[in-house]
Scaffold this motif. Structure first.
Motif, PDB file in Angstrom:
ATOM      1  N   VAL A 146       7.312  23.131  66.539  1.00  0.00           N
ATOM      2  CA  VAL A 146       5.898  23.257  66.901  1.00  0.00           C
ATOM      3  C   VAL A 146       5.748  23.599  68.375  1.00  0.00           C
ATOM      4  CG1 VAL A 146       3.697  22.028  67.089  1.00  0.00           C
ATOM      5  CG2 VAL A 146       5.060  21.800  65.014  1.00  0.00           C
ATOM      6  N   SER A 147       6.482  22.907  69.240  1.00  0.00           N
ATOM      7  CA  SER A 147       6.353  23.190  70.674  1.00  0.00           C
ATOM      8  C   SER A 147       6.920  24.563  71.026  1.00  0.00           C
ATOM      9  CB  SER A 147       7.003  22.095  71.513  1.00  0.00           C
ATOM     10  OG  SER A 147       8.393  22.059  71.321  1.00  0.00           O
ATOM     11  N   GLY A 148       7.839  25.081  70.219  1.00  0.00           N
ATOM     12  CA  GLY A 148       8.334  26.438  70.425  1.00  0.00           C
ATOM     13  C   GLY A 148       7.266  27.481  70.134  1.00  0.00           C
ATOM     14  N   MET A 149       6.410  27.176  69.167  1.00  0.00           N
ATOM     15  CA  MET A 149       5.314  28.088  68.835  1.00  0.00           C
ATOM     16  C   MET A 149       4.117  27.875  69.751  1.00  0.00           C
ATOM     17  SD  MET A 149       5.333  28.036  64.650  1.00  0.00           S
ATOM     18  CE  MET A 149       5.260  26.248  64.463  1.00  0.00           C
ATOM     19  N   PHE A 150       3.836  26.611  70.043  1.00  0.00           N
ATOM     20  CA  PHE A 150       2.652  26.227  70.817  1.00  0.00           C
ATOM     21  C   PHE A 150       3.068  25.188  71.855  1.00  0.00           C
ATOM     22  CE2 PHE A 150       1.437  27.058  66.368  1.00  0.00           C
ATOM     23  CZ  PHE A 150       0.637  28.178  66.552  1.00  0.00           C
ATOM     24  N   PRO A 151       3.517  25.626  73.028  1.00  0.00           N
ATOM     25  CA  PRO A 151       4.039  24.693  74.036  1.00  0.00           C
ATOM     26  C   PRO A 151       3.083  23.557  74.397  1.00  0.00           C
ATOM     27  CG  PRO A 151       4.546  26.946  74.651  1.00  0.00           C
ATOM     28  CD  PRO A 151       3.630  27.021  73.456  1.00  0.00           C
TER      29      PRO A 151
ATOM     30  N   GLU B 157      -5.977  24.498  63.957  1.00  0.00           N
ATOM     31  CA  GLU B 157      -6.657  25.070  65.124  1.00  0.00           C
ATOM     32  C   GLU B 157      -6.343  26.541  65.365  1.00  0.00           C
ATOM     33  OE1 GLU B 157      -5.557  22.440  68.307  1.00  0.00           O
ATOM     34  OE2 GLU B 157      -6.491  20.722  67.291  1.00  0.00           O
ATOM     35  N   MET B 158      -5.230  27.024  64.871  1.00  0.00           N
ATOM     36  CA  MET B 158      -4.875  28.418  65.154  1.00  0.00           C
ATOM     37  C   MET B 158      -5.651  29.361  64.246  1.00  0.00           C
ATOM     38  SD  MET B 158      -1.143  28.919  63.471  1.00  0.00           S
ATOM     39  CE  MET B 158      -1.050  29.368  61.747  1.00  0.00           C
TER      40      MET B 158
END
Length: 163
Positions: A56-61, A111-112
Motif C-alpha cells: 500500500v505504501s508503495g502505491m500511496f506513500p 479514496e482513489m
C-alpha cells in the motif's frame, strides 16, 4: 458491482477465511510449522501484515500504516527460522494489526479514483503485478496463499474442519 467493489469483496472474503482458520488457535499453536521446511504461523501472519503495509505504501506513500517498533524486523525473511515465541506477537495483537492495516488499505482503495486501478504499479512489483488493480488483487488474495499452511497445523492440533 464495480471493480473496486469486487476487490473489496475478495479482500473481505479472504480475511474472513484466514481469520477463521486462526480464530481458535492459541499463541503457542501459532508457533507451529506445517512442515519443518515451512515458516511457523506467527511469522506468516506478520509477513502478511508487513507485505500489505509495504504494498500500500508503495502505491500511496501517504497511506503507510505505522507498525510497532521491531515488528518488520521480527517478520523479515532472515528471521523466518526463529522459534523464540517472545520475538513474536499474540494472536490478538496480530488480529488488531491486521484490522488496522486492512482498514487503511480499504480506505486507500475507496479514496482513489477508479481509473487509478489501470495505473502502473511500483516498478519493483510490475513483473508480478503490472497495475495498481493487480496490486490490490494480490493484497486481497495473499492471505489465501498462506491459508493452506494453516490447515495442516489445525489438523495436527485436533481442530475442527471449518470450510
Amino acid at each position: 458491482m464495480q471493480a473496486k467493489d469486487a476487490i473489496r469483496s475478495a479482500m473481505n472474503f479472504s480475511d474472513m477465511v484466514f481469520r477463521g482458520y486462526l480464530g481458535d488457535l492459541d499463541d503457542k499453536e501459532l508457533m507451529l510449522r506445517p512442515n519443518p521446511d515451512c515458516n511457523h504461523l506467527a511469522w506468516q501472519i506478520g509477513h502478511l501484515i508487513v507485505s500489505e503495509v509495504m504494498m500500500v505504501s508503495g502505491m500511496f506513500p501517504d497511506k503507510k500504516t505505522e507498525l510497532p517498533e521491531g515488528f518488520e524486523e521480527a517478520h523479515h525473511k532472515d528471521n523466518a527460522g526463529c522459534d523464540d515465541a517472545s520475538k513474536f506477537n499474540t494472536r490478538e495483537e496480530y488480529f488488531d494489526l491486521m484490522t488496522k492495516v486492512r482498514t487503511n488499505t480499504l480506505a486507500a482503495l475507496t479514496e482513489m479514483d477508479d481509473s487509478t486501478l489501470d495505473d502502473p504499479s511500483p516498478e519493483h512489483m510490475r513483473a508480478f503485478c503490472p497495475t495498481i488493480g493487480d496490486m490490490f488483487i494480490l493484497i486481497g488474495t495473499h492471505p489465501m496463499m498462506h491459508a493452506g499452511q494453516v490447515v495442516p497445523v489445525r489438523r495436527s492440533c485436533g481442530k475442527p474442519v471449518l470450510f
